[in-house]
Design an enzyme around this catalytic site. Structure first.
Site, short mmCIF file in Angstrom:
data_model
loop_
_atom_site.label_atom_id
_atom_site.label_comp_id
_atom_site.label_asym_id
_atom_site.label_seq_id
_atom_site.Cartn_x
_atom_site.Cartn_y
_atom_site.Cartn_z
N THR A 100 15.78 -0.47 46.20
CA THR A 100 16.50 0.62 45.53
C THR A 100 17.83 0.83 46.22
O THR A 100 17.93 0.68 47.44
CB THR A 100 15.73 1.96 45.57
OG1 THR A 100 16.57 3.00 45.03
CG2 THR A 100 15.30 2.35 46.98
N ASP B 149 15.63 5.47 49.43
CA ASP B 149 14.77 6.67 49.52
C ASP B 149 13.29 6.33 49.67
O ASP B 149 12.42 7.16 49.41
CB ASP B 149 14.97 7.57 48.28
CG ASP B 149 14.57 6.87 47.00
OD1 ASP B 149 14.55 7.53 45.94
OD2 ASP B 149 14.27 5.65 47.05
N ASP C 177 19.07 3.63 46.43
CA ASP C 177 19.00 4.98 47.00
C ASP C 177 18.55 5.02 48.45
O ASP C 177 18.71 6.04 49.12
CB ASP C 177 18.02 5.83 46.18
CG ASP C 177 18.50 6.03 44.76
OD1 ASP C 177 17.65 6.17 43.87
OD2 ASP C 177 19.73 6.02 44.53
N GLY D 241 15.19 0.42 38.46
CA GLY D 241 16.64 0.21 38.39
C GLY D 241 17.02 -1.09 39.09
O GLY D 241 16.50 -1.40 40.16
N ARG E 164 19.53 10.77 43.21
CA ARG E 164 18.95 11.95 42.55
C ARG E 164 18.20 12.83 43.54
O ARG E 164 18.31 14.04 43.54
CB ARG E 164 17.93 11.51 41.48
CG ARG E 164 18.55 10.95 40.25
CD ARG E 164 17.49 10.46 39.28
NE ARG E 164 18.07 10.09 38.00
CZ ARG E 164 17.47 9.26 37.16
NH1 ARG E 164 16.30 8.74 37.47
NH2 ARG E 164 18.04 8.94 36.02
N ASP F 86 10.17 3.38 43.81
CA ASP F 86 9.02 4.30 43.85
C ASP F 86 8.07 4.09 42.67
O ASP F 86 6.85 3.98 42.86
CB ASP F 86 9.58 5.73 43.84
CG ASP F 86 8.48 6.76 43.96
OD1 ASP F 86 8.34 7.60 43.05
OD2 ASP F 86 7.71 6.66 44.92
N ARG G 122 11.61 0.06 33.36
CA ARG G 122 10.90 1.13 34.06
C ARG G 122 9.52 1.37 33.43
O ARG G 122 8.92 2.41 33.61
CB ARG G 122 11.73 2.41 34.04
CG ARG G 122 13.06 2.33 34.80
CD ARG G 122 13.77 3.68 34.84
NE ARG G 122 15.10 3.61 35.43
CZ ARG G 122 15.33 3.63 36.74
NH1 ARG G 122 14.32 3.68 37.58
NH2 ARG G 122 16.58 3.56 37.21
O1 F6P Z 1 16.97 4.79 41.38
C1 F6P Z 1 18.18 4.14 41.38
C2 F6P Z 1 19.14 4.81 40.46
O2 F6P Z 1 20.31 4.08 40.44
C3 F6P Z 1 19.47 6.25 40.85
O3 F6P Z 1 20.33 6.33 41.95
C4 F6P Z 1 20.08 6.73 39.56
O4 F6P Z 1 20.08 8.14 39.44
C5 F6P Z 1 19.15 6.10 38.53
O5 F6P Z 1 18.66 4.90 39.13
C6 F6P Z 1 19.84 5.76 37.21
O6 F6P Z 1 18.80 5.32 36.36
P1 F6P Z 1 19.15 4.49 35.03
O7 F6P Z 1 19.72 3.17 35.45
O8 F6P Z 1 17.81 4.33 34.36
O9 F6P Z 1 20.14 5.31 34.27
#
Ligand code: F6P
Length: 335
Positions: A124, A128, A126, A10, A170, A102, A71
């Protein structure tokens, strides 16, 4: 020497600060940088472009990543692994710097175990990732939540409503907890502490009795009620998300008006804060140093105010859960 640079997973504000720092530091040592587009997919497909000082002029305040991202998992298909290794040779790459979360850093760890000279940079919104106090992108996301909560306070107060704000996160509740704390939320739900509807409604009701008939509830998209399993599918928005469920539960239980705001990808967009620009810059500078020192299989990391290096295996050993002591600080202000 030539370094390949990619951004995976992301996107988030601060990525371009990393790219700019890597290029400027590398060029100062006469090291070439080859930009790899769209994460590991670009290295497999040969979608690359040399990066120069001119390439990175003016990108510091720009959100997202000038390289693009994906990804894509480079290790899932055997043929892709061979293409990746062939292209390392084809482009004369002596090392890789992989900027990601991750997924990206797990792939980087496995590539290192396969003998690929690679260094990681944690990224990230997050926050995390273990092994680092903060990741860039997180501070900007927290500021987006803080601004939204500030704005929602005025309309909640005017209409005597409970406003539910669903934020990203998440697996962990760092954004919800610190964004809620910064915005003065009246209740915060995080995945690490499954919620009890009775407890939350008691707190919200106490506000009404004290003449404060409005509230702001910040909910991490991965939050869920005690006694249930974590949600299988997250982040698809729409009325199936936890924010809408919580708003309905509160409305049904307290007989109050509720409204839902899902912040979604607004938390991933826009210009990075000063903090994220500085951390991104320092991560990028140090990543080039790790390459020069031959410290592969490592990831740059923020420890206090220092930029250290930790093994990639540490960063990918499962999510860094929200520190419940810090969450307790936010709980002081519930109600
Ligand atoms: O991992 C970062 C993140 O923004 C999460 O917080 C979120 O749930 C996810 O990516 C959204 O993923 P995408 O951009 O693929 O919809």
């Amino acid at each position: 020497m030539k370094i390949g640079l990619l951004t995976g997973g992301g996107d988030c504000p601060g990525l371009n600060a990393v790219i700019r720092a890597v290029v400027r530091r590398a060029l100062s040592f006469g090291i070439e940088v080859l930009g790899i587009r769209n994460g590991f997919l670009g290295l497999i497909e040969g979608d690359v472009e040399p990066l120069t000082g001119f390439s990175v002029t003016g990108i510091l305040p720009k959100g997202g990543t000038i390289l693009g991202t994906s990804r894509y998992d480079p290790l899932r298909v055997m043929e892709d692994r061979q293409k990746l290794l062939n292209n390392l040779k084809r482009y004369g790459l002596d090392a890789l710097i992989a900027v990601g979360g991750d997924g990206t850093l797990s792939a980087a760890r496995e590539l290192h175990e396969m003998g690929v000279p690679i260094v990681g940079v944690p990224k990230t919104i997050d926050n995390d990732l273990k092994g680092t106090d903060y990741t860039f992108g997180f501070d900007t996301a927290v500021n987006v939540v803080r601004d939204a909560v500030d704005r929602l306070h005025t309309t909640a107060e005017s209409h005597h409503r409970v406003m539910v704000v669903e934020v990203m996160g998440r697996r962990v509740g760092w954004i919800a907890a610190l964004g809620g704390l910064a915005g003065g939320a009246d209740f915060i739900l995080i995945p690490e502490k499954p919620y009890r509807l009775d407890e939350m409604c008691k707190v919200l009701e106490s506000r009404h009795r004290r003449g404060r008939p409005f509230s702001i509830v910040v909910v991490a998209e991965g939050a869920f009620p005690a006694g249930e399993e974590p949600p299988a599918r997250i982040g698809e928005g729409g009325s199936s998300s936890i924010g809408f469920r919580v708003a309905k539960e509160i409305a049904d239980r307290l007989g109050v008006e509720t409204r839902v705001t899902v912040l979604g990808h607004i938390q991933r967009g826009g210009s990075p804060t000063a903090f994220d620009r500085i951390i991104g810059t320092r991560f990028g500078l140090r990543a080039v140093d790790l390459v020069r020192e031959g410290r592969f299989g490592q990831m740059v990391a923020l420890h206090g105010t220092r930029i250290d290096a930790v093994p990639l295996s540490e960063a990918t050993a499962g999510p860094k859960q929200m520190d419940l002591e810090q969450f307790a600080d936010a709980e002081v202000f519930f109600g």
